[in-house]
Write an enzyme that holds these catalytic residues in place. Structure first.
Site, PDB file in Angstrom:
ATOM      1  N   MET A  32      38.995  42.452  42.758  1.00  0.00           N
ATOM      2  CA  MET A  32      38.236  42.104  44.120  1.00  0.00           C
ATOM      3  C   MET A  32      38.968  40.929  44.731  1.00  0.00           C
ATOM      4  SD  MET A  32      34.453  43.387  44.087  1.00  0.00           S
ATOM      5  CE  MET A  32      33.930  42.130  42.856  1.00  0.00           C
ATOM      6  N   HIS A  39      42.316  37.232  35.674  1.00  0.00           N
ATOM      7  CA  HIS A  39      42.967  38.317  36.271  1.00  0.00           C
ATOM      8  C   HIS A  39      44.312  38.216  36.013  1.00  0.00           C
ATOM      9  CE1 HIS A  39      39.603  37.347  39.379  1.00  0.00           C
ATOM     10  NE2 HIS A  39      39.206  38.868  38.870  1.00  0.00           N
ATOM     11  N   GLU A 150      37.604  42.754  29.389  1.00  0.00           N
ATOM     12  CA  GLU A 150      36.424  42.897  28.134  1.00  0.00           C
ATOM     13  C   GLU A 150      35.176  42.314  28.787  1.00  0.00           C
ATOM     14  OE1 GLU A 150      37.581  42.410  24.326  1.00  0.00           O
ATOM     15  OE2 GLU A 150      38.481  44.423  24.143  1.00  0.00           O
ATOM     16  N   ASP A 152      33.852  42.366  31.655  1.00  0.00           N
ATOM     17  CA  ASP A 152      32.905  43.235  32.249  1.00  0.00           C
ATOM     18  C   ASP A 152      32.963  44.380  31.211  1.00  0.00           C
ATOM     19  OD1 ASP A 152      32.456  41.818  35.028  1.00  0.00           O
ATOM     20  OD2 ASP A 152      34.495  41.652  34.549  1.00  0.00           O
TER      21      ASP A 152
HETATM   22  P1  AMP Z   1      37.014  41.320  39.519  1.00  0.00           P
HETATM   23  O1  AMP Z   1      37.786  40.843  40.259  1.00  0.00           O
HETATM   24  O2  AMP Z   1      35.860  40.301  38.921  1.00  0.00           O
HETATM   25  O3  AMP Z   1      36.538  42.725  39.930  1.00  0.00           O
HETATM   26  O4  AMP Z   1      37.692  41.375  38.020  1.00  0.00           O
HETATM   27  C1  AMP Z   1      38.934  42.413  38.098  1.00  0.00           C
HETATM   28  C2  AMP Z   1      39.314  42.475  36.557  1.00  0.00           C
HETATM   29  O5  AMP Z   1      39.479  41.235  35.953  1.00  0.00           O
HETATM   30  C3  AMP Z   1      38.293  43.201  35.753  1.00  0.00           C
HETATM   31  O6  AMP Z   1      38.924  44.348  35.001  1.00  0.00           O
HETATM   32  C4  AMP Z   1      37.641  42.101  35.163  1.00  0.00           C
HETATM   33  O7  AMP Z   1      37.051  42.565  33.608  1.00  0.00           O
HETATM   34  C5  AMP Z   1      38.789  41.180  34.846  1.00  0.00           C
HETATM   35  N1  AMP Z   1      38.390  39.817  34.451  1.00  0.00           N
HETATM   36  C6  AMP Z   1      37.507  39.124  35.202  1.00  0.00           C
HETATM   37  N2  AMP Z   1      37.461  37.855  34.605  1.00  0.00           N
HETATM   38  C7  AMP Z   1      38.187  37.748  33.502  1.00  0.00           C
HETATM   39  C8  AMP Z   1      38.093  37.062  32.105  1.00  0.00           C
HETATM   40  N3  AMP Z   1      37.514  35.770  32.258  1.00  0.00           N
HETATM   41  N4  AMP Z   1      39.083  37.407  31.368  1.00  0.00           N
HETATM   42  C9  AMP Z   1      39.692  38.529  31.103  1.00  0.00           C
HETATM   43  N5  AMP Z   1      39.508  39.627  32.299  1.00  0.00           N
HETATM   44  C10 AMP Z   1      38.654  39.166  33.321  1.00  0.00           C
END
Ligand code: AMP
Length: 302
Positions: A32, A39, A150, A152
């Protein structure tokens, strides 16, 4: 240095078709936006595994429960593009809401069982929104691999179930949680924490870790979980939505540690909702939750 951007399904498909003609493998990293090192670790893994990598930036309105949270969600496309270009990302896919959900859009993808528990119980409709957008992104891009964090964990298991159930030909690659040096999992929401809250925040990870270690060494499940809940609240978290021990793949409650398990929690620090989880090895195959967190930290430093 800049990254090409596709804003429509047809632009995305034209690029993918060209890559396919050259025989390249394709990875997709759905996000997002408001990108941080968590990310970027997914993008790095994607670039190792696939010859062409698409990063999607789409703040999906269907997965927000609160209109205020949707409006407040950071949108930082040019900063995100500047972080992705030096890594060698091949394409940004940045559709708007009308492109993803044109007038008359009426389909909901719903993964029952995994969607209702844990975060799903507190965020009604959230995982239907996630499943719907992920199914659309997979069908639009036709990638070979998709990379999910992981961090999420419930979302990761939901996506795995979704692709199995719908026979979507894509391999889901899980990526370890990237953490700050003090253990706090990186999240786009961490910027909302005041300095005082930021000091309390890592307690969630440390309690999960200590609890995982105690459970793996044979501490009785129910009192140990109760103690963990009390410790998080005593540290200054305002509300604990859940702290639960669940089976790793189906996320069902566990009465004993007889199979791979996960300890998962969601808690409010002021007005910020934070989630985290750690793995637990079954008794007898104890390899140490702490060493798994240390390896996550080491990965972050590499
Ligand atoms: P989001 O933009 O928050 O929807 O996250 C996009 C992707 O990044 C998802 O697959 C999340 O699980 C991953 N993500 C977010 N924070 C982390 C983190 N601290 N470590 C690893 N992956 C993450």
């Amino acid at each position: 240095m800049s990254v090409a951007i596709a804003r429509t399904v047809s632009e995305l498909r034209a690029v993918v078709a060209q890559w396919r003609r050259s025989g390249a493998t394709i990875g997709i990293v759905p996000t997002m936006g408001a990108l941080h090192d968590g990310h970027l670790s997914l993008v790095r893994k994607a670039l190792e595994r696939a010859e062409r990598v698409i990063v999607t930036l789409f703040v999906n309105p269907k997965q927000f429960n609160s209109p205020a949270d949707l409006i407040a969600y950071p949108r930082t496309e040019s900063e995100d593009a500047a972080k992705l270009a030096p890594l060698g990302t091949h394409l940004l896919y940045v559709p708007d809401a009308e492109e993803m959900y044109p007038a008359g859009f009426a389909t909901v993808v719903s993964v029952s069982g995994i969607s209702e528990c844990l975060c799903g119980a507190f965020r009604p409709g959230h995982f239907n929104g996630v499943a719907t957008v992920v199914a659309k992104l997979f069908l639009q891009a036709g990638a070979d691999f998709a990379f999910f964090g992981e961090k999420d964990f419930q979302q990761l298991q939901l996506v795995r179930r979704l692709v199995r159930d719908l026979d979507i030909p894509i391999t889901i690659v899980p990526c370890p949680t990237v953490r700050e040096a003090d253990g706090l999992a990186l999240s786009s929401r961490n910027v909302r924490l005041s300095p005082a809250q930021r000091a309390i925040a890592p307690k969630l990870a440390s309690v999960l870790l200590d609890t995982a270690e105690r459970l793996a060494r044979g501490s009785p499940i129910l009192p140990t979980l109760d103690e963990a809940r009390a410790t998080i609240l005593a540290a200054g978290y305002r509300e604990l939505e859940y702290l639960e021990l669940r089976g790793e793949t189906d996320l069902q409650s566990l009465a004993s540690l007889d199979r791979p398990a996960r300890l998962l929690a969601a808690a409010w620090l002021g007005d910020t909702r934070l989630i985290d989880n750690v793995a637990i090895s079954p008794i007898g195959s104890w390899s140490g939750a702490r060493s798994s967190l240390q390896s996550e930290a080491a990965q972050q430093l590499r």
